[in-house]
Design a protein around this motif. Structure first.
Motif, PDB file in Angstrom:
ATOM      1  N   PHE A 296       0.848  -1.184   0.000  1.00 40.98           N
ATOM      2  CA  PHE A 296       0.000   0.000   0.000  1.00 40.98           C
ATOM      3  C   PHE A 296       0.889   1.242   0.000  1.00 40.98           C
ATOM      4  CE2 PHE A 296      -2.718  -3.293   1.636  1.00 40.98           C
ATOM      5  CZ  PHE A 296      -3.998  -2.965   1.207  1.00 40.98           C
ATOM      6  N   LYS A 297       0.433   2.264  -0.706  1.00 42.18           N
ATOM      7  CA  LYS A 297       1.136   3.541  -0.727  1.00 42.18           C
ATOM      8  C   LYS A 297       0.105   4.671  -0.616  1.00 42.18           C
ATOM      9  CE  LYS A 297       5.485   2.338  -1.357  1.00 42.18           C
ATOM     10  NZ  LYS A 297       6.565   2.719  -0.411  1.00 42.18           N
ATOM     11  N   PRO A 298       0.496   5.817  -0.025  1.00 37.02           N
ATOM     12  CA  PRO A 298      -0.464   6.916   0.125  1.00 37.02           C
ATOM     13  C   PRO A 298      -0.821   7.550  -1.212  1.00 37.02           C
ATOM     14  CG  PRO A 298       1.727   7.589   0.849  1.00 37.02           C
ATOM     15  CD  PRO A 298       1.789   6.111   0.597  1.00 37.02           C
ATOM     16  N   ASP A 299      -2.095   7.967  -1.347  1.00 35.33           N
ATOM     17  CA  ASP A 299      -2.516   8.685  -2.546  1.00 35.33           C
ATOM     18  C   ASP A 299      -2.235  10.177  -2.369  1.00 35.33           C
ATOM     19  OD1 ASP A 299      -4.455   9.655  -0.871  1.00 35.33           O
ATOM     20  OD2 ASP A 299      -6.103   8.564  -1.787  1.00 35.33           O
ATOM     21  N   SER A 300      -2.784  11.005  -3.224  1.00 33.85           N
ATOM     22  CA  SER A 300      -2.510  12.444  -3.187  1.00 33.85           C
ATOM     23  C   SER A 300      -3.030  13.103  -1.912  1.00 33.85           C
ATOM     24  CB  SER A 300      -3.141  13.127  -4.410  1.00 33.85           C
ATOM     25  OG  SER A 300      -4.546  12.915  -4.431  1.00 33.85           O
ATOM     26  N   LYS A 301      -3.958  12.426  -1.225  1.00 27.14           N
ATOM     27  CA  LYS A 301      -4.504  12.978   0.012  1.00 27.14           C
ATOM     28  C   LYS A 301      -3.970  12.265   1.247  1.00 27.14           C
ATOM     29  CE  LYS A 301      -8.821  14.483  -2.155  1.00 27.14           C
ATOM     30  NZ  LYS A 301     -10.306  14.400  -2.130  1.00 27.14           N
ATOM     31  N   GLY A 302      -3.016  11.355   1.014  1.00 28.07           N
ATOM     32  CA  GLY A 302      -2.407  10.655   2.140  1.00 28.07           C
ATOM     33  C   GLY A 302      -3.085   9.370   2.537  1.00 28.07           C
ATOM     34  N   THR A 303      -4.127   8.969   1.818  1.00 22.86           N
ATOM     35  CA  THR A 303      -4.821   7.712   2.124  1.00 22.86           C
ATOM     36  C   THR A 303      -4.049   6.527   1.558  1.00 22.86           C
ATOM     37  OG1 THR A 303      -6.965   8.847   2.051  1.00 22.86           O
ATOM     38  CG2 THR A 303      -6.987   6.440   1.867  1.00 22.86           C
ATOM     39  N   GLN A 304      -3.829   5.518   2.370  1.00 24.71           N
ATOM     40  CA  GLN A 304      -3.103   4.326   1.929  1.00 24.71           C
ATOM     41  C   GLN A 304      -3.975   3.509   0.973  1.00 24.71           C
ATOM     42  OE1 GLN A 304       0.064   3.273   2.652  1.00 24.71           O
ATOM     43  NE2 GLN A 304       0.490   5.126   3.849  1.00 24.71           N
ATOM     44  N   ARG A 305      -3.402   3.209  -0.213  1.00 29.33           N
ATOM     45  CA  ARG A 305      -4.129   2.435  -1.222  1.00 29.33           C
ATOM     46  C   ARG A 305      -3.224   1.362  -1.817  1.00 29.33           C
ATOM     47  NH1 ARG A 305      -8.935   4.782  -2.647  1.00 29.33           N
ATOM     48  NH2 ARG A 305      -9.276   6.908  -1.892  1.00 29.33           N
ATOM     49  N   LEU A 306      -3.859   0.292  -2.337  1.00 30.75           N
ATOM     50  CA  LEU A 306      -3.108  -0.774  -3.008  1.00 30.75           C
ATOM     51  C   LEU A 306      -2.194  -0.184  -4.079  1.00 30.75           C
ATOM     52  CD1 LEU A 306      -5.650  -3.684  -3.634  1.00 30.75           C
ATOM     53  CD2 LEU A 306      -3.535  -3.833  -2.304  1.00 30.75           C
ATOM     54  N   LEU A 308      -1.357  -0.651  -7.081  1.00 27.70           N
ATOM     55  CA  LEU A 308      -1.600  -1.162  -8.433  1.00 27.70           C
ATOM     56  C   LEU A 308      -1.032  -0.215  -9.486  1.00 27.70           C
ATOM     57  CD1 LEU A 308      -5.247  -2.520  -8.204  1.00 27.70           C
ATOM     58  CD2 LEU A 308      -3.199  -3.858  -8.681  1.00 27.70           C
ATOM     59  N   HIS A 309      -1.038   1.062  -9.171  1.00 31.22           N
ATOM     60  CA  HIS A 309      -0.538   2.082 -10.095  1.00 31.22           C
ATOM     61  C   HIS A 309       0.541   2.916  -9.412  1.00 31.22           C
ATOM     62  CE1 HIS A 309      -4.691   1.147 -11.430  1.00 31.22           C
ATOM     63  NE2 HIS A 309      -4.158   1.221 -12.633  1.00 31.22           N
ATOM     64  N   LYS A 310       1.246   3.687 -10.186  1.00 32.01           N
ATOM     65  CA  LYS A 310       2.341   4.483  -9.658  1.00 32.01           C
ATOM     66  C   LYS A 310       1.822   5.484  -8.623  1.00 32.01           C
ATOM     67  CE  LYS A 310       5.295   4.220 -13.758  1.00 32.01           C
ATOM     68  NZ  LYS A 310       5.993   4.993 -14.813  1.00 32.01           N
ATOM     69  N   PRO A 311       2.556   5.621  -7.508  1.00 35.56           N
ATOM     70  CA  PRO A 311       2.157   6.635  -6.517  1.00 35.56           C
ATOM     71  C   PRO A 311       2.128   8.029  -7.148  1.00 35.56           C
ATOM     72  CG  PRO A 311       3.832   5.159  -5.625  1.00 35.56           C
ATOM     73  CD  PRO A 311       3.738   4.850  -7.090  1.00 35.56           C
ATOM     74  N   ASN A 312       1.301   8.878  -6.599  1.00 35.83           N
ATOM     75  CA  ASN A 312       1.158  10.261  -7.068  1.00 35.83           C
ATOM     76  C   ASN A 312       0.540  10.364  -8.465  1.00 35.83           C
ATOM     77  OD1 ASN A 312       2.467  11.186  -4.683  1.00 35.83           O
ATOM     78  ND2 ASN A 312       4.458  10.774  -5.638  1.00 35.83           N
ATOM     79  N   SER A 313      -0.077   9.282  -8.917  1.00 37.21           N
ATOM     80  CA  SER A 313      -0.761   9.318 -10.203  1.00 37.21           C
ATOM     81  C   SER A 313      -2.265   9.342  -9.972  1.00 37.21           C
ATOM     82  CB  SER A 313      -0.405   8.093 -11.047  1.00 37.21           C
ATOM     83  OG  SER A 313      -0.942   6.911 -10.478  1.00 37.21           O
ATOM     84  N   PRO A 314      -3.042   9.924 -10.896  1.00 37.85           N
ATOM     85  CA  PRO A 314      -4.502   9.935 -10.749  1.00 37.85           C
ATOM     86  C   PRO A 314      -5.091   8.531 -10.608  1.00 37.85           C
ATOM     87  CG  PRO A 314      -3.818  11.459 -12.462  1.00 37.85           C
ATOM     88  CD  PRO A 314      -2.597  10.673 -12.086  1.00 37.85           C
ATOM     89  N   ALA A 315      -4.483   7.555 -11.315  1.00 35.11           N
ATOM     90  CA  ALA A 315      -4.983   6.178 -11.244  1.00 35.11           C
ATOM     91  C   ALA A 315      -4.819   5.606  -9.838  1.00 35.11           C
ATOM     92  CB  ALA A 315      -4.259   5.303 -12.261  1.00 35.11           C
ATOM     93  N   HIS A 316      -3.711   5.949  -9.170  1.00 34.51           N
ATOM     94  CA  HIS A 316      -3.487   5.418  -7.825  1.00 34.51           C
ATOM     95  C   HIS A 316      -4.516   5.963  -6.837  1.00 34.51           C
ATOM     96  CE1 HIS A 316      -1.542   3.744  -4.368  1.00 34.51           C
ATOM     97  NE2 HIS A 316      -1.243   4.927  -3.857  1.00 34.51           N
ATOM     98  N   ASP A 317      -5.023   7.166  -7.090  1.00 35.27           N
ATOM     99  CA  ASP A 317      -6.050   7.738  -6.212  1.00 35.27           C
ATOM    100  C   ASP A 317      -7.343   6.931  -6.239  1.00 35.27           C
ATOM    101  OD1 ASP A 317      -4.335   9.705  -5.467  1.00 35.27           O
ATOM    102  OD2 ASP A 317      -5.288  11.323  -6.599  1.00 35.27           O
ATOM    103  N   LYS A 318      -7.493   6.066  -7.247  1.00 32.28           N
ATOM    104  CA  LYS A 318      -8.694   5.235  -7.370  1.00 32.28           C
ATOM    105  C   LYS A 318      -8.446   3.787  -6.937  1.00 32.28           C
ATOM    106  CE  LYS A 318     -10.517   7.994 -11.209  1.00 32.28           C
ATOM    107  NZ  LYS A 318     -10.989   7.976 -12.611  1.00 32.28           N
ATOM    108  N   ASP A 319      -7.183   3.452  -6.608  1.00 34.89           N
ATOM    109  CA  ASP A 319      -6.903   2.104  -6.122  1.00 34.89           C
ATOM    110  C   ASP A 319      -7.601   1.874  -4.785  1.00 34.89           C
ATOM    111  OD1 ASP A 319      -5.327   1.457  -8.293  1.00 34.89           O
ATOM    112  OD2 ASP A 319      -3.446   2.102  -7.332  1.00 34.89           O
ATOM    113  N   LYS A 320      -7.818   0.629  -4.446  1.00 35.07           N
ATOM    114  CA  LYS A 320      -8.585   0.295  -3.244  1.00 35.07           C
ATOM    115  C   LYS A 320      -7.801   0.585  -1.965  1.00 35.07           C
ATOM    116  CE  LYS A 320     -11.649  -3.275  -5.116  1.00 35.07           C
ATOM    117  NZ  LYS A 320     -11.343  -3.076  -6.544  1.00 35.07           N
ATOM    118  N   THR A 321      -8.534   1.008  -0.955  1.00 35.73           N
ATOM    119  CA  THR A 321      -7.968   1.094   0.387  1.00 35.73           C
ATOM    120  C   THR A 321      -7.912  -0.314   0.978  1.00 35.73           C
ATOM    121  OG1 THR A 321     -10.111   1.373   1.451  1.00 35.73           O
ATOM    122  CG2 THR A 321      -8.977   3.383   0.696  1.00 35.73           C
ATOM    123  N   LYS A 322      -7.290  -0.452   2.134  1.00 35.92           N
ATOM    124  CA  LYS A 322      -7.206  -1.776   2.759  1.00 35.92           C
ATOM    125  C   LYS A 322      -8.593  -2.317   3.101  1.00 35.92           C
ATOM    126  CE  LYS A 322      -3.773  -2.648   5.420  1.00 35.92           C
ATOM    127  NZ  LYS A 322      -2.803  -2.706   6.549  1.00 35.92           N
TER     128      LYS A 322
END
Length: 421
Positions: A296-306, A308-322
């Protein structure tokens, strides 16, 4: 005769305690008879194998453990037999006490690539007067005192090229821990035996494992030989896991032939393995461990997400939380009953829930349970439950074929997997 000391503590001398004492003594006596019988059979087996496998004129000797070593360099082979570390000496056919497994001869003078048991590359030897080929692979306990010698070297039944390729793919798959590397390697070798039969030599298994990993069986994006000079912890784990399998040691995959990574954490019961590939059976314990082990890595708002996509990318902001990932296999919560008293209402939990991580209402037709979850296969595998989760190591969850499941009666397993090896 094997002698053991036993300490029996009695609370008193009452008839019940004396009866318990007599039962304990009877069990000890029975175990003594069984141990003596096994010791006699083992001694007979060892001597028989020693006579069959050791030929002074032969270049190599196959020990009773199935390991191939050079006769010219090996005078004795010690094997740890039990927690007290009794060692087997092939020269005498006896067990002797020692602190650790070792060879009597501390070094060898042969060509090949030498790797420490911990996965470190120790060196390469290619001298015209030495025996063997530079493409041979040895596992050892380190470098000897003399130049180009290595302590307790054992020849592995694999070529250097195959060794480096398999280790490279295992590293690309997951070598975050030794156990993950060993389990992934063993699952590959198990799959080879599933496709080609279990009578293959270790050398044949290694050749076919390399070929299998080069196919779509492994979805690793980078498949290349692991360079000998690469000696960080991940590379050493990959080599150590492969060495572990080549020496025929514990199956960390617990009989698995397949594995999944982060894509399964993302899809859960909508994953192909849970549907058209034949259905799954998984325990809650393994599922929770798998999600906890996923990256898991934080998204643009600091929420930890799977990841699946590169961190700091719009796609990662849509990855699932735990929590969302856990819910992709919707285990049921325990039912709770409300009990009212004359004082105040409170919730009485009939069965304390082991699942505090999620509580989602999801409409599904598949079978649900508190401690395990099953999905039924679809399409050509309709109604089947072909995969059973065995273990989780690193970022992988491992699957064996669920032969014994009643829904799989009559299934033609030989058609499940064929990579034309």
């Amino acid at each position: 005769m094997i002698r053991k000391n036993h300490t029996i503590v009695l609370e008193d001398t009452s008839p019940s305690e004396m009866a318990r004492f007599r039962q304990i003594m009877l069990n000890i006596w029975r175990q003594q008879i069984e141990d003596d019988k096994n010791a006699i059979e083992m001694e007979s087996f060892i001597k028989e194998q020693q006579e069959k496998t050791t030929e002074p004129k032969e270049k190599y000797t196959t020990t009773w453990l199935g390991e191939v070593v050079l006769n010219s360099d090996l005078h004795g082979f010690n094997y740890r037999n039990n927690p007290k570390q009794n060692i087997f000496n092939t020269s005498t056919g006896d067990f002797v006490d020692a602190i650790e497994d070792k060879f009597i001869d501390s070094s060898v003078s042969v060509n090949g690539h030498f790797y420490n048991k911990n996965g470190t590359f120790e060196g390469k030897v290619n001298i015209s007067n030495n025996k063997g080929s530079v493409n041979d692979v040895y596992v050892c306990d380190g470098k000897g005192n003399a130049k180009d010698t290595f302590v307790n070297a054992i020849k592995l039944d694999i070529s250097h090229e195959n060794f480096c390729y398999i280790a490279g793919v295992i590293n690309a798959e997951d070598s975050s821990t030794f156990e993950s590397a060993a389990a992934t390697t063993q699952a590959t070798f198990n799959a080879v035996k599933f496709e080609k039969g279990d009578k293959l030599s270790m050398e044949e298994q290694g050749k076919l494992a390399k070929k299998l990993l080069s196919t779509g069986y492994s979805t690793a994006t980078s498949k290349k030989l692991l360079k000998d000079e690469d000696n960080n912890s991940l590379y050493k784990n990959a080599r150590k896991g492969l060495i572990h399998v080549l020496l025929g040691k514990k199956d960390y995959s617990e009989g698995a032939v397949l594995w999944d990574g982060i894509d399964f954490a993302d899809k859960g019961i909508t994953h192909n393995k849970a549907t058209k590939e034949g259905g799954i059976s998984i325990s809650k314990e393994l599922w929770v461990k798998f999600i906890e082990n996923s990256k898991f890595k934080p998204d643009s708002k600091g929420t930890q997400r799977l990841l699946l996509h590169k961190p700091n990318s719009p796609a990662h902001d849509k990855d699932k939380t735990k929590v969302e990932a856990l819910a992709t296999i919707p285990f049921e919560e325990e039912e709770k009953t409300t009990i009212k008293t004359s004082y105040e209402p409170y919730i009485f939990d009939l069965f304390p829930s082991q699942n505090k991580n999620w509580n989602f209402q999801i409409e599904l037709e598949d079978k649900k349970n508190i401690d395990y979850y099953e999905t039924l296969g679809t399409n050509n595998n309709s109604g089947r439950v072909l995969h059973k989760a065995t273990v989780v190591y690193g970022g992988h969850i491992f699957w064996k074929f669920y032969y014994e499941h009643p829904n799989n009666k009559g299934y033609l397993w030989k058609y499940y997997m064929n990579h034309k090896l």
